[in-house]
Design a protein around this motif. Structure first.
Motif, PDB file in Angstrom:
ATOM      1  N   LEU A  30       0.825  -1.210   0.000  1.00 26.44           N
ATOM      2  CA  LEU A  30       0.000   0.000   0.000  1.00 26.44           C
ATOM      3  C   LEU A  30       0.858   1.258   0.000  1.00 26.44           C
ATOM      4  CD1 LEU A  30      -2.838  -0.967   2.527  1.00 26.44           C
ATOM      5  CD2 LEU A  30      -2.959  -0.869   0.030  1.00 26.44           C
ATOM      6  N   VAL A  31       1.986   1.213   0.687  1.00 26.64           N
ATOM      7  CA  VAL A  31       2.890   2.355   0.705  1.00 26.64           C
ATOM      8  C   VAL A  31       3.376   2.665  -0.703  1.00 26.64           C
ATOM      9  CG1 VAL A  31       5.153   3.160   1.494  1.00 26.64           C
ATOM     10  CG2 VAL A  31       3.623   2.017   3.087  1.00 26.64           C
ATOM     11  N   PHE A  32       3.568   1.625  -1.490  1.00 30.39           N
ATOM     12  CA  PHE A  32       4.114   1.829  -2.823  1.00 30.39           C
ATOM     13  C   PHE A  32       3.047   2.250  -3.827  1.00 30.39           C
ATOM     14  CE2 PHE A  32       7.176  -0.458  -0.423  1.00 30.39           C
ATOM     15  CZ  PHE A  32       8.380   0.109  -0.838  1.00 30.39           C
ATOM     16  N   VAL A  33       1.782   1.979  -3.539  1.00 33.57           N
ATOM     17  CA  VAL A  33       0.702   2.580  -4.317  1.00 33.57           C
ATOM     18  C   VAL A  33       0.807   4.098  -4.204  1.00 33.57           C
ATOM     19  CG1 VAL A  33      -1.792   2.831  -4.559  1.00 33.57           C
ATOM     20  CG2 VAL A  33      -0.812   0.599  -3.991  1.00 33.57           C
ATOM     21  N   PHE A  34       0.986   4.559  -2.981  1.00 34.55           N
ATOM     22  CA  PHE A  34       1.128   5.995  -2.734  1.00 34.55           C
ATOM     23  C   PHE A  34       2.393   6.538  -3.387  1.00 34.55           C
ATOM     24  CE2 PHE A  34       2.376   9.406   0.451  1.00 34.55           C
ATOM     25  CZ  PHE A  34       1.551  10.366  -0.105  1.00 34.55           C
ATOM     26  N   ALA A  35       3.499   5.789  -3.298  1.00 35.87           N
ATOM     27  CA  ALA A  35       4.761   6.243  -3.874  1.00 35.87           C
ATOM     28  C   ALA A  35       4.646   6.417  -5.388  1.00 35.87           C
ATOM     29  CB  ALA A  35       5.875   5.254  -3.540  1.00 35.87           C
ATOM     30  N   THR A  37       1.937   7.001  -7.101  1.00 29.85           N
ATOM     31  CA  THR A  37       1.090   8.177  -7.330  1.00 29.85           C
ATOM     32  C   THR A  37       1.908   9.456  -7.213  1.00 29.85           C
ATOM     33  OG1 THR A  37      -0.847   7.018  -6.466  1.00 29.85           O
ATOM     34  CG2 THR A  37      -0.957   9.410  -6.545  1.00 29.85           C
ATOM     35  N   GLN A  38       2.722   9.523  -6.175  1.00 27.83           N
ATOM     36  CA  GLN A  38       3.561  10.704  -5.965  1.00 27.83           C
ATOM     37  C   GLN A  38       4.545  10.897  -7.119  1.00 27.83           C
ATOM     38  OE1 GLN A  38       2.236  12.617  -3.630  1.00 27.83           O
ATOM     39  NE2 GLN A  38       3.691  12.469  -1.943  1.00 27.83           N
ATOM     40  N   LEU A  39       5.088   9.810  -7.619  1.00 25.46           N
ATOM     41  CA  LEU A  39       6.056   9.894  -8.713  1.00 25.46           C
ATOM     42  C   LEU A  39       5.410  10.443  -9.990  1.00 25.46           C
ATOM     43  CD1 LEU A  39       7.953   6.534  -8.175  1.00 25.46           C
ATOM     44  CD2 LEU A  39       9.005   8.799  -8.161  1.00 25.46           C
ATOM     45  N   SER A  40       4.232   9.934 -10.322  1.00 26.86           N
ATOM     46  CA  SER A  40       3.570  10.411 -11.536  1.00 26.86           C
ATOM     47  C   SER A  40       3.215  11.887 -11.418  1.00 26.86           C
ATOM     48  CB  SER A  40       2.323   9.574 -11.830  1.00 26.86           C
ATOM     49  OG  SER A  40       1.362   9.719 -10.811  1.00 26.86           O
ATOM     50  N   HIS A  41       2.780  12.322 -10.238  1.00 26.66           N
ATOM     51  CA  HIS A  41       2.454  13.735 -10.048  1.00 26.66           C
ATOM     52  C   HIS A  41       3.704  14.604 -10.136  1.00 26.66           C
ATOM     53  CE1 HIS A  41      -1.551  12.732  -7.816  1.00 26.66           C
ATOM     54  NE2 HIS A  41      -1.627  12.575  -9.128  1.00 26.66           N
ATOM     55  N   HIS A  42       4.826  14.092  -9.627  1.00 29.37           N
ATOM     56  CA  HIS A  42       6.074  14.853  -9.719  1.00 29.37           C
ATOM     57  C   HIS A  42       6.451  15.090 -11.181  1.00 29.37           C
ATOM     58  CE1 HIS A  42      10.183  16.196  -8.769  1.00 29.37           C
ATOM     59  NE2 HIS A  42      10.534  15.475  -9.832  1.00 29.37           N
ATOM     60  N   VAL A  43       6.345  14.044 -12.001  1.00 28.56           N
ATOM     61  CA  VAL A  43       6.711  14.189 -13.410  1.00 28.56           C
ATOM     62  C   VAL A  43       5.759  15.154 -14.116  1.00 28.56           C
ATOM     63  CG1 VAL A  43       6.982  12.978 -15.610  1.00 28.56           C
ATOM     64  CG2 VAL A  43       7.794  11.919 -13.500  1.00 28.56           C
ATOM     65  N   ILE A  44       4.472  15.079 -13.815  1.00 28.43           N
ATOM     66  CA  ILE A  44       3.497  15.981 -14.433  1.00 28.43           C
ATOM     67  C   ILE A  44       3.816  17.433 -14.102  1.00 28.43           C
ATOM     68  CG2 ILE A  44       1.075  16.716 -14.348  1.00 28.43           C
ATOM     69  CD1 ILE A  44       0.411  13.700 -13.944  1.00 28.43           C
ATOM     70  N   ILE A 216       0.351  -4.668 -11.050  1.00 26.06           N
ATOM     71  CA  ILE A 216      -1.040  -4.288 -10.818  1.00 26.06           C
ATOM     72  C   ILE A 216      -1.107  -2.984 -10.020  1.00 26.06           C
ATOM     73  CG2 ILE A 216      -3.157  -4.938  -9.601  1.00 26.06           C
ATOM     74  CD1 ILE A 216      -2.614  -7.814 -10.440  1.00 26.06           C
ATOM     75  N   VAL A 217      -0.215  -2.845  -9.023  1.00 25.00           N
ATOM     76  CA  VAL A 217      -0.133  -1.599  -8.260  1.00 25.00           C
ATOM     77  C   VAL A 217       0.138  -0.429  -9.203  1.00 25.00           C
ATOM     78  CG1 VAL A 217       1.327  -0.313  -6.640  1.00 25.00           C
ATOM     79  CG2 VAL A 217       0.547  -2.613  -6.057  1.00 25.00           C
ATOM     80  N   ALA A 218       1.116  -0.608 -10.112  1.00 24.34           N
ATOM     81  CA  ALA A 218       1.464   0.470 -11.038  1.00 24.34           C
ATOM     82  C   ALA A 218       0.319   0.769 -12.001  1.00 24.34           C
ATOM     83  CB  ALA A 218       2.725   0.094 -11.811  1.00 24.34           C
ATOM     84  N   LEU A 219      -0.311  -0.274 -12.541  1.00 27.08           N
ATOM     85  CA  LEU A 219      -1.452  -0.063 -13.433  1.00 27.08           C
ATOM     86  C   LEU A 219      -2.621   0.592 -12.689  1.00 27.08           C
ATOM     87  CD1 LEU A 219      -1.359  -3.426 -15.412  1.00 27.08           C
ATOM     88  CD2 LEU A 219      -1.004  -1.143 -16.376  1.00 27.08           C
ATOM     89  N   GLY A 220      -2.756   0.264 -11.409  1.00 27.88           N
ATOM     90  CA  GLY A 220      -3.794   0.900 -10.603  1.00 27.88           C
ATOM     91  C   GLY A 220      -3.621   2.402 -10.520  1.00 27.88           C
ATOM     92  N   GLU A 221      -2.356   2.867 -10.594  1.00 22.51           N
ATOM     93  CA  GLU A 221      -2.108   4.298 -10.592  1.00 22.51           C
ATOM     94  C   GLU A 221      -2.748   4.966 -11.800  1.00 22.51           C
ATOM     95  OE1 GLU A 221      -0.676   8.214 -10.481  1.00 22.51           O
ATOM     96  OE2 GLU A 221      -1.309   6.735  -9.010  1.00 22.51           O
ATOM     97  N   SER A 222      -2.703   4.302 -12.954  1.00 20.71           N
ATOM     98  CA  SER A 222      -3.364   4.855 -14.154  1.00 20.71           C
ATOM     99  C   SER A 222      -4.862   4.990 -13.936  1.00 20.71           C
ATOM    100  CB  SER A 222      -3.089   3.954 -15.367  1.00 20.71           C
ATOM    101  OG  SER A 222      -1.727   3.935 -15.699  1.00 20.71           O
ATOM    102  N   ILE A 223      -5.451   3.987 -13.289  1.00 19.67           N
ATOM    103  CA  ILE A 223      -6.885   4.042 -12.994  1.00 19.67           C
ATOM    104  C   ILE A 223      -7.186   5.203 -12.054  1.00 19.67           C
ATOM    105  CG2 ILE A 223      -8.815   2.808 -11.953  1.00 19.67           C
ATOM    106  CD1 ILE A 223      -7.971   1.600 -14.594  1.00 19.67           C
ATOM    107  N   ILE A 224      -6.345   5.367 -11.020  1.00 24.00           N
ATOM    108  CA  ILE A 224      -6.553   6.453 -10.052  1.00 24.00           C
ATOM    109  C   ILE A 224      -6.464   7.811 -10.734  1.00 24.00           C
ATOM    110  CG2 ILE A 224      -5.558   7.599  -8.023  1.00 24.00           C
ATOM    111  CD1 ILE A 224      -4.708   4.797  -7.054  1.00 24.00           C
ATOM    112  N   VAL A 225      -5.432   7.989 -11.558  1.00 22.40           N
ATOM    113  CA  VAL A 225      -5.263   9.264 -12.264  1.00 22.40           C
ATOM    114  C   VAL A 225      -6.441   9.524 -13.182  1.00 22.40           C
ATOM    115  CG1 VAL A 225      -3.904  10.439 -14.043  1.00 22.40           C
ATOM    116  CG2 VAL A 225      -2.756   9.335 -12.118  1.00 22.40           C
ATOM    117  N   THR A 226      -6.836   8.510 -13.953  1.00 22.86           N
ATOM    118  CA  THR A 226      -7.945   8.666 -14.889  1.00 22.86           C
ATOM    119  C   THR A 226      -9.224   9.071 -14.162  1.00 22.86           C
ATOM    120  OG1 THR A 226      -7.006   7.009 -16.388  1.00 22.86           O
ATOM    121  CG2 THR A 226      -9.357   7.482 -16.602  1.00 22.86           C
TER     122      THR A 226
END
Length: 408
Positions: A30-35, A37-44, A216-226
Motif C-alpha cells: 500500500l505504501v508503494f501505491v502511494f509512492a 502516485t507521488q512519482l507520476s504527479h512529480h513528473v506531471i 497491478i499496483v502500477a497499473l492501478g495508478e493509471s486508474i486512479i489518475v484517470t
C-alpha cells in the motif's frame, strides 16, 4: 539446537505451498501505491528533461527498496512476528520516503535520503542477524556483502541531500549506479570476495507473483489518475473520449503483460535450477522498464484528460508515445528472458510508435486526444497479433538451456 528453533521458523521452507504471498506483503505494498502516485504527479508538475530525470532517479530508488524487500520475504516467513514487525517498520520509513517525493529535490531531500538508507541498511542488518542466530554463516556473509555496498552508496545519498542543487542529481545518480552495479559483480568486496550465484536461489513462484502484483499496483495508478482527473473535468464529448482512451490503454497494458508473460514467467522460474540468475535479470532489472512505462502512461493520461483538444505540444507527444514504446521494450526483453523468441509484434509496435513520433508534428490538426487513440490502435494491433495472428506454440519456445544462455 532447540534454542534456535524459534529463529529457524523465521525462514520459509521450500515445501509445497510455502512460497505463497502473505497478507502482510500486500499490506506493505500500500505504501508503494502511494509512492507511484507521488512519482507520476512529480513528473506531471516538472515535465522538463531535468524533471523527468529526477522522476527516473526516484522511481528506481522506490523500485530498488521494494525489490530488495521482496527478495527478503522470499527467504523469510513474513507471517512470523519479527519479520512482520520489520515490514511494518519498513512501511513507516516508506511512508516518509513517499511523502518526501514531491519535494525530494527541494526542502525534503534529507528525509528522502535518510528514509531510503535506513530502509536498505536496516532490513539487510535484520536478515544478517537472523541468519547468524541460526548458524547460517555463509548466508549471513552474503547479506554482509550487500550491506557493505549499501554503505558505499549511503554517503552519496546523504551528501546529495545536504548539498542540493545540480550536484544532488549527480550524487544520487552515482549512488544508484553503485547499487545497480553491485549485483552484476555479485557484491564483490575486498577480502570477502563475491557471492556464489547459487546462494541467491529463490522460490520462483513467489518472486513472479510479487512482481506481477507490483505491476497491478502500477497499473492501478493509471486508474486512479484517470478517475481523479475525469471527476474534476467538465463533462464534454472530448473528455469522455479521453477518459475511454485512458481506460482502454490501461487494459491493453494489462493484456500485454498478463496474457502471455506473467504466467509463463511464473512457470519458467519455478522450473529453473538457476532461479537466482533469472530473478536477478528478469524480475530485478527488466521490470524497471515495465514499471517506468506504466508510470509514464499515467502522466500521459493526465495530460490528455486535462487538455484533450489543445494543439499537440512536444512534451505531451513525447510522453504519450514514449510510454507504450518503453512498455513494449520492457515486455519484449522480459518475455525473451523467460525463453520466448524475439517477438516480431513488439518490434513492429515499437517501430510504428517511432514513426508516429516523427510524423505527428506534420499531421495537421492532430490533438492530444487524437494521438492517444492512434497509440492505442498500435498497441491493440500488437495484442491482436500476439493473440490471433502469430499464436505462441509452446513447442517453439526456447528450452531451459537456451534460456539460461540469455540470462546474465
Amino acid at each position: 539446537m532447540t534454542r534456535y528453533l524459534p529463529v529457524v521458523r523465521l525462514f520459509r521452507t521450500r515445501e509445497a505451498g510455502a512460497d505463497r504471498v502473505a497478507f502482510i506483503e500486500l499490506f506493505f505494498d500500500l505504501v508503494f501505491v502511494f509512492a507511484v502516485t507521488q512519482l507520476s504527479h512529480h513528473v506531471i508538475e516538472h515535465l522538463t528533461p531535468v524533471g523527468v530525470l529526477e522522476g527516473v532517479i526516484m522511481l528506481i530508488a522506490v523500485w530498488w527498496v521494494w525489490m530488495y524487500t521482496t527478495w527478503v520475504t522470499n527467504w523469510m516467513n513474513p507471517e512470523k512476528g519479527p519479520v512482520r514487525w520489520m515490514l511494518i517498520a519498513m512501511m513507516l520509513a516508506g511512508l516518509v520516503l513517499s511523502t518526501a517525493i514531491p519535494y525530494a529535490f527541494d526542502d525534503r531531500a534529507l528525509p528522502f535520503a535518510i528514509a531510503y538508507v535506513v530502509m536498505q541498511l536496516g532490513r539487510t542488518v535484520f536478515v544478517i542477524v537472523s541468519y547468524r542466530l541460526v548458524g547460517r554463516h555463509d548466508d549471513a556473509l552474503n547479506l554482509t556483502r550487500i550491506a557493505i555496498w549499501f554503505v558505499y552508496s549511503a554517503p552519496f545519498w546523504i551528501a546529495g541531500a545536504v548539498i542540493g542543487g545540480d550536484l544532488q542529481l549527480v550524487l544520487w545518480a552515482i549512488a544508484l549506479a553503485i547499487e545497480l552495479f553491485a549485483p552484476l559483480v555479485r557484491y564483490w568486496v575486498p577480502v570477502l570476495g563475491n557471492s556464489a550465484i547459487e546462494s541467491w536461489a529463490v522460490a520462483g513462484g513467489h518472486m513472479a507473483e510479487r512482481s506481477g502484483l507490483f505491476m497491478i499496483v502500477a497499473l492501478g495508478e493509471s486508474i486512479i489518475v484517470t478517475g481523479t482527473v475525469f471527476s474534476r473535468s467538465e463533462f464534454t464529448p472530448s473528455t469522455v473520449l479521453a477518459f475511454l482512451a485512458a481506460f482502454v490503454g490501461t487494459i491493453l497494458f494489462w493484456l500485454l503483460y498478463f496474457s502471455h508473460g506473467a504466467e509463463h514467467g511464473h512457470r519458467f522460474i519455478s522450473a529453473s535450477e538457476q532461479s537466482g540468475r533469472i530473478a536477478r535479470l528478469t524480475y530485478t532489472y527488466l521490470h524497471m522498464l515495465l514499471v517506468g512505462g506504466v508510470v509514464l502512461v499515467a502522466v500521459g493520461d493526465e495530460l490528455v484528460l486535462a487538455h484533450p483538444d489543445d494543439p499537440l505540444d512536444a512534451p505531451t507527444l513525447a510522453v504519450v508515445v514514449a510510454a507504450p514504446a518503453l512498455y513494449l521494450l520492457g515486455n519484449l526483453l522480459f518475455k525473451r528472458s523467460i525463453g520466448r523468441p524475439w517477438l516480431r509484434s513488439h518490434l513492429l509496435g515499437m517501430a510504428a510508435l517511432s514513426a508516429l513520433w516523427l510524423a505527428a508534428p506534420v499531421i495537421p490538426g492532430l490533438t492530444p486526444l487524437g494521438i492517444t487513440w492512434i497509440v492505442n490502435g498500435i498497441v491493440a494491433l500488437v495484442v491482436v497479433i500476439d493473440e490471433f495472428v502469430w499464436p505462441h506454440d509452446e513447442s517453439e519456445v526456447a528450452d531451459q538451456e537456451a534460456a539460461d544462455s540469455v540470462v546474465i
